[in-house]
Design an enzyme around this catalytic site. Sequence first.
Site, PDB file in Angstrom:
ATOM      1  N   LYS A 239       0.811  -1.257  -0.050  1.00 28.07           N
ATOM      2  CA  LYS A 239      -0.195  -0.057  -0.004  1.00 28.07           C
ATOM      3  C   LYS A 239       0.874   1.377  -0.070  1.00 28.07           C
ATOM      4  O   LYS A 239       2.003   1.250   0.772  1.00 28.07           O
ATOM      5  CB  LYS A 239      -0.772  -0.082   1.303  1.00 28.07           C
ATOM      6  N   ARG A 313      -9.781 -11.753   2.936  1.00 24.82           N
ATOM      7  CA  ARG A 313     -11.075 -12.673   2.444  1.00 24.82           C
ATOM      8  C   ARG A 313     -10.243 -14.063   2.507  1.00 24.82           C
ATOM      9  O   ARG A 313     -10.687 -14.984   2.671  1.00 24.82           O
ATOM     10  CB  ARG A 313     -11.418 -12.341   1.355  1.00 24.82           C
TER      11      ARG A 313
HETATM   12  N1  BES Z   1      -8.049  -3.673   5.139  1.00 28.03           N
HETATM   13  C1  BES Z   1      -8.211  -3.598   3.538  1.00 28.03           C
HETATM   14  C2  BES Z   1      -9.545  -2.932   3.573  1.00 28.03           C
HETATM   15  C3  BES Z   1      -9.515  -1.284   4.101  1.00 28.03           C
HETATM   16  C4  BES Z   1      -8.910  -0.332   3.354  1.00 28.03           C
HETATM   17  C5  BES Z   1     -10.573  -1.126   4.854  1.00 28.03           C
HETATM   18  C6  BES Z   1      -9.267   0.947   3.926  1.00 28.03           C
HETATM   19  C7  BES Z   1     -10.743  -0.005   5.301  1.00 28.03           C
HETATM   20  C8  BES Z   1     -10.140   0.951   4.880  1.00 28.03           C
HETATM   21  C9  BES Z   1      -8.222  -4.588   2.683  1.00 28.03           C
HETATM   22  O1  BES Z   1      -7.315  -5.524   3.110  1.00 28.03           O
HETATM   23  C10 BES Z   1      -7.791  -4.462   1.462  1.00 28.03           C
HETATM   24  O2  BES Z   1      -6.550  -3.671   1.178  1.00 28.03           O
HETATM   25  N2  BES Z   1      -8.705  -4.367   0.546  1.00 28.03           N
HETATM   26  C11 BES Z   1      -8.379  -3.756  -0.881  1.00 28.03           C
HETATM   27  C12 BES Z   1      -8.944  -5.115  -1.610  1.00 28.03           C
HETATM   28  C13 BES Z   1      -8.381  -4.873  -3.210  1.00 28.03           C
HETATM   29  C14 BES Z   1      -6.974  -5.134  -3.195  1.00 28.03           C
HETATM   30  C15 BES Z   1      -9.116  -5.957  -3.873  1.00 28.03           C
HETATM   31  C16 BES Z   1      -9.130  -2.663  -0.990  1.00 28.03           C
HETATM   32  O3  BES Z   1     -10.181  -2.273  -0.611  1.00 28.03           O
HETATM   33  O4  BES Z   1      -8.640  -1.821  -2.065  1.00 28.03           O
HETATM   34 MN    MN Z   2      -5.330  -5.373   2.358  1.00 23.41          MN
END
Ligand code: BES
Ligand code: MN
Length: 494
Positions: A239, A313
């Site tokens: 990230k 997931r």
């Molecule tokens: N923990 C994050 C989701 C998240 C991000 C929750 C910001 C609350 C605030 C999750 O693990 C994630 O990174 N999800 C990605 C999924 C994508 C790579 C398909 C997302 O939501 O961008």
């Molecule tokens: Mn993530």
Amino acid sequence: MLDHLVARAAKAHTLQPLSTKSLDNWAKAQPAAIQTWIKAAGFKAKPGSFLLLPNAMAFLVGVEEGIDRWSLANLPASLPAGTYQLVEDDLSPAQASAHAFAWAMGCYRFARYRSDAKTFATLVWPKGADRAAVERTVRAIGLGRDLINTPAEHMGPADLAKAVIKVGAAHKAKVSVTVGDQLLKQNYPTIHAVGRGAAADRQPRLIDLTWKGPGGDKGPLLVLVGKGVCFDTGGLDLKPRGGMMMMKKDMGGAASVLALSQMIMEAKLPLRLRLLVPAVENSVSGASIRPLDVVKTRKGITVEINDTDAEGRLILGDALADADAQKPDLMIDMATLTGAARVALGPDVPALFANDDEIAEDLLRYGRAEGDPLWRLPLWKPYRRMLDSKVADIANCEPGSFGGAITAALYLAEFVSEKTKWMHIDTYGWTSGLGAGRPEGGEPLGIRALYAFIEGWLKQAAKTPLLPRRAAPRPKPGLRAAAKRPLPRPRSRR
Ligand code: BES
Ligand code: MN
Ligand code: ZN
């Protein structure tokens, strides 16, 4: 929080709750000097506001019409130090409880790393308040907030396990923890795959708590599953700085279901409880799982990793498959799963997915009644195709960016049998500090709604003994409801 509620006090300042509507009538019955004072101060009983009355050591406090859950949360930090007592004449038991709750919420502070002390005003428990219920709720929210607010350095997978063990020990629950390579031996390959990139002392683990309420083995089986990503760097699909800023809260689902479990055990609800928390750090190292790797999950489904940042997931899949095999009467998971759910609903409203309309609508109803709202999104099957992989049974995320909360939920659904009643809650686990009593920080959203729902669900189960599983299929509730409804009258179009 609760140490600022006391049973009695020798001397207490008076708090007179008033709504914008009730203010006028109340003022009319007061001496002219007081009426003038209220006017001069411009006091309108706006919820959360307060006014000191001259010579009376009494304050007027503005509250909402109907049940007010939050306005008093403004007071403990803003009133002069001391002890206060509400004028109780018109307080219903529900309102007395709600005011006590708000007061306690207003006394929360994440103080672990602070050297300065903060003082809060104290309230005498209002007459009629359901003390046990308020204390249970406040303790659970405090626990959830503290866990989420604690930085990853002090809230790694081992610390999260300790937190579950501590709650379990207080209620004579059994807790077992499967750590590191044992996850492979016990067939939790996906939890291991996500967590193996973290350092040796921050090994992934599956935390498993079981508890029986009064009634022992006869109670229905409720399984709660929580995403316990103690820090989410994104993994090799790292990230950017902004995206990582809040990721200590990526165990917010785990904190929420642990807080809810504590409420259930404290209240001794007549059910069997299993709490499953896959706990990992999604880190970067030579051992990290890579994009394009394929993992054979606990259920046997193979998954292609399209993005190492869709890790929640992955770990939930193994935990859900494990729980599902036990044929629970109800399964609920909570997870800070997608940014997409936040784009759709903002920070305060968790997204609800469910494979059963009746329980979903019940939970939404309890959410409204408790002032702890959720909003439903569909498990829209046609989008399952977005998760097709060229090399494996499924991909862990879609290539595009449409419907991300739904495709994440559809991924989870692959690990739950259609016969299991299941709800998935995609939560922020955090508030932006928009409301009284909810300072910016960790927040186990939805647990008050869930607790009330579970109480209702148990009452229903007691009335209509649980049907044996695999009983004759009942008509879909949606269709039944539709059959009862009169046909809509055709509307004329302009
Ligand atoms: N923990 C994050 C989701 C998240 C991000 C929750 C910001 C609350 C605030 C999750 O693990 C994630 O990174 N999800 C990605 C999924 C994508 C790579 C398909 C997302 O939501 O961008
Ligand atoms: Mn993530
Ligand atoms: Zn995550």
